[in-house]
Design a protein around this motif. Structure first.
Motif, PDB file in Angstrom:
ATOM      1  N   GLY A 173      -4.239  21.067  13.538  1.00  0.00           N
ATOM      2  CA  GLY A 173      -3.651  20.300  12.440  1.00  0.00           C
ATOM      3  C   GLY A 173      -4.595  20.258  11.246  1.00  0.00           C
ATOM      4  O   GLY A 173      -5.797  20.075  11.394  1.00  0.00           O
ATOM      5  N   ARG A 174      -4.046  20.462  10.068  1.00  0.00           N
ATOM      6  CA  ARG A 174      -4.833  20.488   8.839  1.00  0.00           C
ATOM      7  C   ARG A 174      -4.812  19.130   8.137  1.00  0.00           C
ATOM      8  O   ARG A 174      -4.053  18.235   8.517  1.00  0.00           O
ATOM      9  N   LEU A 175      -5.628  19.000   7.103  1.00  0.00           N
ATOM     10  CA  LEU A 175      -5.661  17.793   6.295  1.00  0.00           C
ATOM     11  C   LEU A 175      -5.205  18.120   4.882  1.00  0.00           C
ATOM     12  O   LEU A 175      -5.598  19.141   4.314  1.00  0.00           O
ATOM     13  N   ALA A 176      -4.373  17.257   4.337  1.00  0.00           N
ATOM     14  CA  ALA A 176      -4.010  17.332   2.927  1.00  0.00           C
ATOM     15  C   ALA A 176      -4.759  16.208   2.228  1.00  0.00           C
ATOM     16  O   ALA A 176      -4.536  15.037   2.519  1.00  0.00           O
ATOM     17  N   ALA A 177      -5.668  16.566   1.339  1.00  0.00           N
ATOM     18  CA  ALA A 177      -6.552  15.580   0.713  1.00  0.00           C
ATOM     19  C   ALA A 177      -5.897  14.957  -0.513  1.00  0.00           C
ATOM     20  O   ALA A 177      -5.376  15.665  -1.382  1.00  0.00           O
ATOM     21  N   PHE A 178      -5.915  13.637  -0.568  1.00  0.00           N
ATOM     22  CA  PHE A 178      -5.430  12.877  -1.715  1.00  0.00           C
ATOM     23  C   PHE A 178      -6.582  12.022  -2.227  1.00  0.00           C
ATOM     24  O   PHE A 178      -7.322  11.432  -1.440  1.00  0.00           O
ATOM     25  N   ALA A 179      -6.726  11.936  -3.541  1.00  0.00           N
ATOM     26  CA  ALA A 179      -7.876  11.248  -4.120  1.00  0.00           C
ATOM     27  C   ALA A 179      -7.753   9.727  -4.070  1.00  0.00           C
ATOM     28  O   ALA A 179      -8.757   9.025  -3.964  1.00  0.00           O
ATOM     29  N   ASP A 180      -6.534   9.222  -4.142  1.00  0.00           N
ATOM     30  CA  ASP A 180      -6.328   7.776  -4.306  1.00  0.00           C
ATOM     31  C   ASP A 180      -6.109   7.092  -2.962  1.00  0.00           C
ATOM     32  O   ASP A 180      -5.011   7.109  -2.412  1.00  0.00           O
ATOM     33  N   GLU A 181      -7.159   6.448  -2.459  1.00  0.00           N
ATOM     34  CA  GLU A 181      -7.059   5.763  -1.169  1.00  0.00           C
ATOM     35  C   GLU A 181      -6.051   4.610  -1.222  1.00  0.00           C
ATOM     36  O   GLU A 181      -5.359   4.316  -0.246  1.00  0.00           O
ATOM     37  N   ALA A 182      -5.937   3.976  -2.384  1.00  0.00           N
ATOM     38  CA  ALA A 182      -5.023   2.839  -2.530  1.00  0.00           C
ATOM     39  C   ALA A 182      -3.565   3.251  -2.330  1.00  0.00           C
ATOM     40  O   ALA A 182      -2.722   2.410  -2.008  1.00  0.00           O
ATOM     41  N   ALA A 183      -3.268   4.531  -2.507  1.00  0.00           N
ATOM     42  CA  ALA A 183      -1.894   5.002  -2.328  1.00  0.00           C
ATOM     43  C   ALA A 183      -1.415   4.788  -0.897  1.00  0.00           C
ATOM     44  O   ALA A 183      -0.206   4.688  -0.656  1.00  0.00           O
ATOM     45  N   PHE A 184      -2.337   4.714   0.043  1.00  0.00           N
ATOM     46  CA  PHE A 184      -1.974   4.560   1.453  1.00  0.00           C
ATOM     47  C   PHE A 184      -2.222   3.128   1.950  1.00  0.00           C
ATOM     48  O   PHE A 184      -2.324   2.893   3.152  1.00  0.00           O
ATOM     49  N   PHE A 185      -2.306   2.195   1.018  1.00  0.00           N
ATOM     50  CA  PHE A 185      -2.442   0.782   1.386  1.00  0.00           C
ATOM     51  C   PHE A 185      -1.194   0.361   2.166  1.00  0.00           C
ATOM     52  O   PHE A 185      -0.071   0.509   1.686  1.00  0.00           O
ATOM     53  N   ASN A 186      -1.416  -0.173   3.364  1.00  0.00           N
ATOM     54  CA  ASN A 186      -0.256  -0.591   4.163  1.00  0.00           C
ATOM     55  C   ASN A 186      -0.263  -2.098   4.382  1.00  0.00           C
ATOM     56  O   ASN A 186      -1.313  -2.734   4.460  1.00  0.00           O
ATOM     57  N   VAL A 187       0.941  -2.637   4.458  1.00  0.00           N
ATOM     58  CA  VAL A 187       1.141  -4.080   4.543  1.00  0.00           C
ATOM     59  C   VAL A 187       1.233  -4.477   6.018  1.00  0.00           C
ATOM     60  O   VAL A 187       2.267  -4.307   6.658  1.00  0.00           O
ATOM     61  N   ASN A 188       0.132  -4.992   6.545  1.00  0.00           N
ATOM     62  CA  ASN A 188       0.086  -5.389   7.953  1.00  0.00           C
ATOM     63  C   ASN A 188       0.197  -6.895   8.151  1.00  0.00           C
ATOM     64  O   ASN A 188       0.640  -7.355   9.199  1.00  0.00           O
ATOM     65  N   THR A 189      -0.242  -7.654   7.159  1.00  0.00           N
ATOM     66  CA  THR A 189      -0.339  -9.114   7.302  1.00  0.00           C
ATOM     67  C   THR A 189       0.287  -9.792   6.077  1.00  0.00           C
ATOM     68  O   THR A 189       0.497  -9.145   5.037  1.00  0.00           O
ATOM     69  N   PRO A 190       0.548 -11.091   6.154  1.00  0.00           N
ATOM     70  CA  PRO A 190       1.024 -11.809   4.966  1.00  0.00           C
ATOM     71  C   PRO A 190       0.069 -11.690   3.782  1.00  0.00           C
ATOM     72  O   PRO A 190       0.511 -11.582   2.631  1.00  0.00           O
ATOM     73  N   ASP A 191      -1.244 -11.679   4.036  1.00  0.00           N
ATOM     74  CA  ASP A 191      -2.212 -11.505   2.948  1.00  0.00           C
ATOM     75  C   ASP A 191      -2.070 -10.134   2.290  1.00  0.00           C
ATOM     76  O   ASP A 191      -2.222  -9.990   1.070  1.00  0.00           O
ATOM     77  N   ASP A 192      -1.789  -9.113   3.108  1.00  0.00           N
ATOM     78  CA  ASP A 192      -1.572  -7.767   2.562  1.00  0.00           C
ATOM     79  C   ASP A 192      -0.363  -7.745   1.636  1.00  0.00           C
ATOM     80  O   ASP A 192      -0.349  -7.021   0.633  1.00  0.00           O
ATOM     81  N   LEU A 193       0.646  -8.504   1.989  1.00  0.00           N
ATOM     82  CA  LEU A 193       1.859  -8.559   1.152  1.00  0.00           C
ATOM     83  C   LEU A 193       1.525  -9.157  -0.216  1.00  0.00           C
ATOM     84  O   LEU A 193       2.021  -8.680  -1.251  1.00  0.00           O
ATOM     85  N   ILE A 194       0.658 -10.147  -0.234  1.00  0.00           N
ATOM     86  CA  ILE A 194       0.205 -10.745  -1.499  1.00  0.00           C
ATOM     87  C   ILE A 194      -0.568  -9.703  -2.317  1.00  0.00           C
ATOM     88  O   ILE A 194      -0.376  -9.565  -3.531  1.00  0.00           O
ATOM     89  N   LYS A 195      -1.443  -8.927  -1.652  1.00  0.00           N
ATOM     90  CA  LYS A 195      -2.188  -7.875  -2.347  1.00  0.00           C
ATOM     91  C   LYS A 195      -1.247  -6.830  -2.921  1.00  0.00           C
ATOM     92  O   LYS A 195      -1.441  -6.340  -4.037  1.00  0.00           O
ATOM     93  N   ALA A 196      -0.220  -6.483  -2.137  1.00  0.00           N
ATOM     94  CA  ALA A 196       0.741  -5.479  -2.602  1.00  0.00           C
ATOM     95  C   ALA A 196       1.487  -5.961  -3.838  1.00  0.00           C
ATOM     96  O   ALA A 196       1.787  -5.178  -4.743  1.00  0.00           O
ATOM     97  N   GLU A 197       1.777  -7.262  -3.877  1.00  0.00           N
ATOM     98  CA  GLU A 197       2.429  -7.833  -5.080  1.00  0.00           C
ATOM     99  C   GLU A 197       1.537  -7.623  -6.304  1.00  0.00           C
ATOM    100  O   GLU A 197       2.008  -7.276  -7.376  1.00  0.00           O
ATOM    101  N   ASP A 198       0.231  -7.810  -6.124  1.00  0.00           N
ATOM    102  CA  ASP A 198      -0.726  -7.606  -7.232  1.00  0.00           C
ATOM    103  C   ASP A 198      -0.780  -6.139  -7.641  1.00  0.00           C
ATOM    104  O   ASP A 198      -1.062  -5.837  -8.810  1.00  0.00           O
ATOM    105  N   MET A 199      -0.553  -5.233  -6.681  1.00  0.00           N
ATOM    106  CA  MET A 199      -0.640  -3.804  -6.964  1.00  0.00           C
ATOM    107  C   MET A 199       0.609  -3.257  -7.664  1.00  0.00           C
ATOM    108  O   MET A 199       0.571  -2.167  -8.224  1.00  0.00           O
ATOM    109  N   LEU A 200       1.699  -3.988  -7.619  1.00  0.00           N
ATOM    110  CA  LEU A 200       2.946  -3.505  -8.206  1.00  0.00           C
ATOM    111  C   LEU A 200       2.781  -3.202  -9.701  1.00  0.00           C
ATOM    112  O   LEU A 200       2.219  -3.970 -10.448  1.00  0.00           O
TER     113      LEU A 200
END
Length: 200
Positions: A173-200
């Motif tokens: 399996g190969r890797l496709a490199a993406f520069a922006d780590e924030a693009a893969f921010f995932n919402v796991n917790t209620p606090d993450d949902l608050i962070k995602a609102e800020d990222m919108l």
């Protein structure tokens, strides 16, 4: 290259979010799932949702809902297998997976994954971003997967394999490199949902 079928992975139990369907949580004026569909749809030929339990709760999405075929919440690979099996019935050669709780993933996810597998025996790749400790951090719920390996994956799951990279490494399996780590921010917790609102 032929566009793959898109499979949104939502088969987990969302324990850190307090249970239920994370994808149906609101982020701004849309659900997380609606945002994922909006990003994935232009990049693929068709979309299905991998989710367990009563599919009626997703009826308003108007997309097929496919459950795991491996019992016991076997993790993302079980969702990948469900997607590969469904894609085989549609005559597709590949699928691309995206997580239902990751609303900001790249709009060029699919072409970059395809590019990473040019000249390989199987179109198998995971998205990755730079990591200061590991070099590259793989995002195992974002990948390109060949339908041709579905029986191999089924056998691996039946043998107890659960870690995505253990299986992808077996098949170069190969890797496709993406520069922006924030693009893969995932919402796991209620606090993450608050962070995602800020990222919108």
């Amino acid at each position: 290259m032929t566009p793959p079928i898109g499979i949104i992975l939502a088969g987990g139990q969302a324990t850190r979010m307090g249970g239920g369907d994370k994808g149906l949580r609101m982020l701004g004026d849309q659900t997380l799932l609606a945002r994922v569909i909006e990003r994935l749809e232009p990049q693929v030929s068709d979309i299905a949702l991998n989710a367990n339990g009563d599919p009626a709760r997703f009826a308003d999405l108007n997309i097929p809902v496919i459950p795991d075929s491996i019992d016991g919440f076997a993790g993302p690979l079980a969702g990948v297998l469900a997607g590969l099996d469904w894609a085989a019935t549609q005559g597709a050669d590949t699928i691309v997976t995206a997580a239902a709780d990751t609303p900001f993933f790249p709009c060029d996810l699919v072409p970059q994954l395809q590019l990473a597998t040019e000249g390989t025996a199987h179109p198998l790749a995971l998205a990755a971003t730079p990591d200061p400790k590991r070099g590259m951090a793989r995002h195992p719920t974002f990948g390109l997967w060949p339908v041709a390996l579905r029986d191999d994956l089924r056998a691996a799951l039946n043998d107890g394999v659960r870690k995505v990279v253990l299986w992808t490494d077996r098949h170069d399996g190969r890797l496709a490199a993406f520069a922006d780590e924030a693009a893969f921010f995932n919402v796991n917790t209620p606090d993450d949902l608050i962070k995602a609102e800020d990222m919108l």
